[in-house]
Design a protein around this motif. Structure first.
Motif, PDB file in Angstrom:
ATOM      1  N   THR A   3       0.823  -1.205   0.000  1.00 58.89           N
ATOM      2  CA  THR A   3       0.000   0.000   0.000  1.00 58.89           C
ATOM      3  C   THR A   3       0.854   1.250   0.000  1.00 58.89           C
ATOM      4  O   THR A   3       0.434   2.276  -0.495  1.00 58.89           O
ATOM      5  CB  THR A   3      -0.952   0.035   1.207  1.00 58.89           C
ATOM      6  OG1 THR A   3      -0.192  -0.078   2.388  1.00 58.89           O
ATOM      7  CG2 THR A   3      -1.972  -1.069   1.118  1.00 58.89           C
ATOM      8  N   ARG A  77      -7.215  -5.114   4.755  1.00 63.40           N
ATOM      9  CA  ARG A  77      -8.339  -5.585   3.939  1.00 63.40           C
ATOM     10  C   ARG A  77      -9.413  -4.519   3.870  1.00 63.40           C
ATOM     11  O   ARG A  77      -9.414  -3.589   4.653  1.00 63.40           O
ATOM     12  CB  ARG A  77      -8.886  -6.907   4.473  1.00 63.40           C
ATOM     13  CG  ARG A  77      -9.346  -6.916   5.901  1.00 63.40           C
ATOM     14  CD  ARG A  77      -9.898  -8.272   6.359  1.00 63.40           C
ATOM     15  NE  ARG A  77      -9.026  -9.390   6.091  1.00 63.40           N
ATOM     16  CZ  ARG A  77      -9.271 -10.325   5.150  1.00 63.40           C
ATOM     17  NH1 ARG A  77     -10.354 -10.279   4.429  1.00 63.40           N
ATOM     18  NH2 ARG A  77      -8.425 -11.300   4.963  1.00 63.40           N
ATOM     19  N   CYS A 112      -9.682  -0.222  -2.065  1.00 62.81           N
ATOM     20  CA  CYS A 112      -9.647  -1.575  -2.637  1.00 62.81           C
ATOM     21  C   CYS A 112     -10.465  -1.618  -3.926  1.00 62.81           C
ATOM     22  O   CYS A 112     -10.056  -2.249  -4.906  1.00 62.81           O
ATOM     23  CB  CYS A 112     -10.166  -2.594  -1.631  1.00 62.81           C
ATOM     24  SG  CYS A 112      -9.114  -2.733  -0.164  1.00 62.81           S
ATOM     25  N   ASP A 113     -11.607  -0.933  -3.950  1.00 59.43           N
ATOM     26  CA  ASP A 113     -12.421  -0.869  -5.165  1.00 59.43           C
ATOM     27  C   ASP A 113     -11.682  -0.144  -6.285  1.00 59.43           C
ATOM     28  O   ASP A 113     -11.751  -0.543  -7.449  1.00 59.43           O
ATOM     29  CB  ASP A 113     -13.755  -0.165  -4.892  1.00 59.43           C
ATOM     30  CG  ASP A 113     -14.693  -0.999  -4.036  1.00 59.43           C
ATOM     31  OD1 ASP A 113     -14.488  -2.228  -3.924  1.00 59.43           O
ATOM     32  OD2 ASP A 113     -15.623  -0.410  -3.452  1.00 59.43           O
ATOM     33  N   LEU A 115      -8.386   0.071  -6.640  1.00 60.49           N
ATOM     34  CA  LEU A 115      -7.321  -0.814  -7.105  1.00 60.49           C
ATOM     35  C   LEU A 115      -7.872  -1.900  -8.020  1.00 60.49           C
ATOM     36  O   LEU A 115      -7.248  -2.250  -9.030  1.00 60.49           O
ATOM     37  CB  LEU A 115      -6.583  -1.440  -5.917  1.00 60.49           C
ATOM     38  CG  LEU A 115      -5.822  -0.467  -5.022  1.00 60.49           C
ATOM     39  CD1 LEU A 115      -5.250  -1.200  -3.813  1.00 60.49           C
ATOM     40  CD2 LEU A 115      -4.734   0.256  -5.787  1.00 60.49           C
ATOM     41  N   ASN A 116      -9.054  -2.435  -7.703  1.00 62.60           N
ATOM     42  CA  ASN A 116      -9.681  -3.448  -8.552  1.00 62.60           C
ATOM     43  C   ASN A 116     -10.081  -2.878  -9.908  1.00 62.60           C
ATOM     44  O   ASN A 116     -10.087  -3.586 -10.908  1.00 62.60           O
ATOM     45  CB  ASN A 116     -10.898  -4.057  -7.871  1.00 62.60           C
ATOM     46  CG  ASN A 116     -10.507  -4.990  -6.748  1.00 62.60           C
ATOM     47  OD1 ASN A 116      -9.381  -5.486  -6.681  1.00 62.60           O
ATOM     48  ND2 ASN A 116     -11.437  -5.227  -5.840  1.00 62.60           N
ATOM     49  N   THR A 119      -6.575  -2.505 -11.930  1.00 60.82           N
ATOM     50  CA  THR A 119      -6.140  -3.830 -12.366  1.00 60.82           C
ATOM     51  C   THR A 119      -7.185  -4.830 -11.883  1.00 60.82           C
ATOM     52  O   THR A 119      -7.204  -5.174 -10.706  1.00 60.82           O
ATOM     53  CB  THR A 119      -4.756  -4.192 -11.785  1.00 60.82           C
ATOM     54  OG1 THR A 119      -3.826  -3.172 -12.124  1.00 60.82           O
ATOM     55  CG2 THR A 119      -4.274  -5.518 -12.334  1.00 60.82           C
ATOM     56  N   PRO A 121      -9.208  -7.975 -10.667  1.00 62.25           N
ATOM     57  CA  PRO A 121      -8.750  -9.218 -10.033  1.00 62.25           C
ATOM     58  C   PRO A 121      -8.589 -10.321 -11.079  1.00 62.25           C
ATOM     59  O   PRO A 121      -9.365 -10.424 -12.026  1.00 62.25           O
ATOM     60  CB  PRO A 121      -9.876  -9.548  -9.047  1.00 62.25           C
ATOM     61  CG  PRO A 121     -10.485  -8.215  -8.731  1.00 62.25           C
ATOM     62  CD  PRO A 121     -10.404  -7.435 -10.019  1.00 62.25           C
ATOM     63  N   CYS A 125      -0.452  -7.932 -11.758  1.00 63.14           N
ATOM     64  CA  CYS A 125      -0.226  -6.554 -11.331  1.00 63.14           C
ATOM     65  C   CYS A 125       0.690  -5.873 -12.341  1.00 63.14           C
ATOM     66  O   CYS A 125       1.526  -6.520 -12.976  1.00 63.14           O
ATOM     67  CB  CYS A 125       0.412  -6.523  -9.948  1.00 63.14           C
ATOM     68  SG  CYS A 125      -0.694  -7.113  -8.653  1.00 63.14           S
ATOM     69  N   CYS A 136      -1.232  -5.951  -5.866  1.00 66.36           N
ATOM     70  CA  CYS A 136      -1.931  -4.693  -6.136  1.00 66.36           C
ATOM     71  C   CYS A 136      -3.418  -4.788  -5.800  1.00 66.36           C
ATOM     72  O   CYS A 136      -4.207  -3.985  -6.275  1.00 66.36           O
ATOM     73  CB  CYS A 136      -1.723  -4.284  -7.592  1.00 66.36           C
ATOM     74  SG  CYS A 136      -2.249  -5.524  -8.797  1.00 66.36           S
ATOM     75  N   HIS A 137      -3.795  -5.789  -5.016  1.00 66.49           N
ATOM     76  CA  HIS A 137      -5.195  -5.981  -4.638  1.00 66.49           C
ATOM     77  C   HIS A 137      -5.311  -6.250  -3.145  1.00 66.49           C
ATOM     78  O   HIS A 137      -4.406  -6.813  -2.535  1.00 66.49           O
ATOM     79  CB  HIS A 137      -5.801  -7.193  -5.370  1.00 66.49           C
ATOM     80  CG  HIS A 137      -5.845  -7.053  -6.839  1.00 66.49           C
ATOM     81  ND1 HIS A 137      -6.739  -6.231  -7.480  1.00 66.49           N
ATOM     82  CD2 HIS A 137      -5.093  -7.606  -7.813  1.00 66.49           C
ATOM     83  CE1 HIS A 137      -6.549  -6.299  -8.781  1.00 66.49           C
ATOM     84  NE2 HIS A 137      -5.542  -7.122  -9.021  1.00 66.49           N
ATOM     85  N   CYS A 138      -6.439  -5.860  -2.568  1.00 67.95           N
ATOM     86  CA  CYS A 138      -6.745  -6.201  -1.187  1.00 67.95           C
ATOM     87  C   CYS A 138      -7.175  -7.663  -1.146  1.00 67.95           C
ATOM     88  O   CYS A 138      -7.759  -8.140  -2.118  1.00 67.95           O
ATOM     89  CB  CYS A 138      -7.887  -5.324  -0.663  1.00 67.95           C
ATOM     90  SG  CYS A 138      -7.481  -3.561  -0.631  1.00 67.95           S
TER      91      CYS A 138
END
Length: 193
Positions: A3, A77, A112-113, A115-116, A119, A121, A125, A136-138
């Motif tokens: 992060t 998370r 988190c949204d 980042l999704n 990239t 899910p 990454c 690069c994801h929660c």
């Protein structure tokens, strides 16, 4: 560090982005200098240990080398929230750059949204995260993370006219819905011709 890398990119993005698109101009000759940083606040869950950015000044367009390391003592998370405070020097005082179109001194609920969206899910990454094993994801697992010295090309960019010259202070606060998890402060100067 996972992060922390995203926070650093967010801080750079805040300086690059700004007001409405019609207030922007293309910058083909700019310098970013006097970059410094420090952890802030009392939270110890996310701590940046090292961050190196060179050369000083950074030429836009040009090349920049970045390295960083940091610790996360807890798994991160959703929901993870980011509050950015961007201030510009007005000679004798600092004024807070208002949030416009999600840029400036803004609150971003659940990154988190975001980042999704950047990239999706299931996709690898982006570089250099992929090559260095940085997700690069929660959720982000607790642990020590390191980005070795990595070169980036900085292209000519569109830059908000009001932010093309000046001294800036940036604070980025990371929190969950209960408490602050980490804080990073940076200062820098921007000069464009």
């Amino acid at each position: 560090m996972k992060t922390v890398a995203m926070l650093a990119l967010s801080m750079l993005g805040v300086v690059v982005l700004g007001e409405s698109q019609h207030d922007w101009r293309e910058i083909n000759n700019a310098k970013v200098s006097k970059f410094s940083w420090e952890n802030c606040g009392t939270a110890e869950e996310v701590v940046l240990n090292t961050l190196s950015v060179s050369p000083d000044p950074i030429n836009i367009p040009g090349r920049v080398t970045v390295s960083a390391s940091g610790n996360m003592s807890v798994e991160l998370r959703a929901p993870l929230n980011v509050k950015v405070i961007l201030k510009k020097s007005a000679r004798f005082f600092w004024w807070e750059v208002p949030c416009k179109s999600n840029v400036g001194s803004c609150y971003y609920p659940n990154i988190c949204d975001i980042l999704n969206h950047i990239t999706p899910p299931g996709n690898d990454c982006p570089e250099p995260l992929h090559t260095n094993g940085l997700p690069c994801h929660c959720p982000f697992e607790s642990g020590f993370y390191k980005l070795p010295p990595t070169d980036f090309t900085v292209p000519a960019i569109n830059f908000p006219s009001s932010l093309t010259n000046g001294d800036y202070k940036i604070e980025v606060h990371l929190s969950d819905d209960k408490k602050e998890l980490g804080c990073l402060k940076a200062t820098l100067s921007v000069h464009a011709e």
